[in-house]
Design a protein around this motif. Sequence first.
Motif, PDB file in Angstrom:
ATOM      1  N   UNK A 125       0.850  -1.200   0.000  1.00  0.00           N
ATOM      2  CA  UNK A 125       0.000   0.000   0.000  1.00  0.00           C
ATOM      3  C   UNK A 125       0.885   1.249   0.000  1.00  0.00           C
ATOM      4  N   UNK A 126       1.926   1.230   0.812  1.00  0.00           N
ATOM      5  CA  UNK A 126       2.869   2.354   0.825  1.00  0.00           C
ATOM      6  C   UNK A 126       3.525   2.504  -0.550  1.00  0.00           C
ATOM      7  N   UNK A 127       3.923   1.390  -1.145  1.00  0.00           N
ATOM      8  CA  UNK A 127       4.553   1.421  -2.468  1.00  0.00           C
ATOM      9  C   UNK A 127       3.608   2.019  -3.517  1.00  0.00           C
ATOM     10  N   UNK A 128       2.352   1.611  -3.498  1.00  0.00           N
ATOM     11  CA  UNK A 128       1.380   2.153  -4.454  1.00  0.00           C
ATOM     12  C   UNK A 128       1.202   3.661  -4.256  1.00  0.00           C
ATOM     13  N   UNK A 129       1.172   4.084  -3.013  1.00  0.00           N
ATOM     14  CA  UNK A 129       1.028   5.511  -2.708  1.00  0.00           C
ATOM     15  C   UNK A 129       2.267   6.283  -3.153  1.00  0.00           C
ATOM     16  N   UNK A 130       3.431   5.716  -2.897  1.00  0.00           N
ATOM     17  CA  UNK A 130       4.692   6.347  -3.309  1.00  0.00           C
ATOM     18  C   UNK A 130       4.794   6.443  -4.825  1.00  0.00           C
ATOM     19  N   UNK A 131       4.413   5.385  -5.521  1.00  0.00           N
ATOM     20  CA  UNK A 131       4.459   5.403  -6.991  1.00  0.00           C
ATOM     21  C   UNK A 131       3.568   6.531  -7.519  1.00  0.00           C
ATOM     22  N   UNK A 151      -3.138   4.953  -0.624  1.00  0.00           N
ATOM     23  CA  UNK A 151      -3.853   5.706   0.401  1.00  0.00           C
ATOM     24  C   UNK A 151      -4.508   6.929  -0.229  1.00  0.00           C
ATOM     25  N   UNK A 152      -5.628   7.403   0.327  1.00  0.00           N
ATOM     26  CA  UNK A 152      -6.279   8.576  -0.278  1.00  0.00           C
ATOM     27  C   UNK A 152      -5.476   9.868  -0.122  1.00  0.00           C
ATOM     28  N   UNK A 153      -4.760  10.019   1.005  1.00  0.00           N
ATOM     29  CA  UNK A 153      -4.005  11.247   1.217  1.00  0.00           C
ATOM     30  C   UNK A 153      -2.655  11.189   0.490  1.00  0.00           C
ATOM     31  N   UNK A 154      -2.195  12.359   0.079  1.00  0.00           N
ATOM     32  CA  UNK A 154      -0.922  12.459  -0.634  1.00  0.00           C
ATOM     33  C   UNK A 154       0.242  12.510   0.348  1.00  0.00           C
ATOM     34  N   UNK A 155       1.373  12.015  -0.102  1.00  0.00           N
ATOM     35  CA  UNK A 155       2.598  12.040   0.694  1.00  0.00           C
ATOM     36  C   UNK A 155       3.178  13.446   0.695  1.00  0.00           C
TER      37      UNK A 155
END
Length: 176
Positions: A125-131, A151-155
């Motif tokens: 999930x972290x990887x998908x958000x980071x990508x 995740x819905x929120x942006x990094x």
Amino acid sequence: MIDSPYVSTFLGHRFFLTRPHIDDVAIEDIAHGLAYQCRFNGQTREFYSVAQHSLMVMQLVPAPLRLAALLHDAAEAYLGDMVKPLKNLFPEFSAIEARVMQIIGERFAVDLEHLDPAIKVADLIALATEKRDLMPHSTEAWANLRDILPLPESIRPLMPLDAKSAFLDSFHQLRG
């Protein structure tokens, strides 16, 4: 004369790569090393550390798994964050990494050799958000992210010193 390759750490320790010793593992060296390493070999729109990635993974798992999640990439503090395609070409590296993870796990009394499946899902999930947030030009699908939603929120990337501080604070809270 030292006959085994080692890495000099932030605190001035010698961490022997092929024969790591539990006394050479220090949480500040881990936090510092991870905070100053950029994910994806630096191929991101801005600096984003392995420490911040670890904090995200930690937040996505149940409380009993959080210490293992925080430390799931701890070996990278000593060995570097080798990109997965390159790591797959060097099986000996994976063996060294496994031994380093074993020693780190022993040092902090947490099983890092057999990560809970929830940590592996959180990592994806972290990887998908980071990508999505950090690699906007990487438009191809990654097979390992099939059916994984970011995740819905942006990094919001942290500066290295902030990531290090947050990593250490989380570690100390988890350890009581």
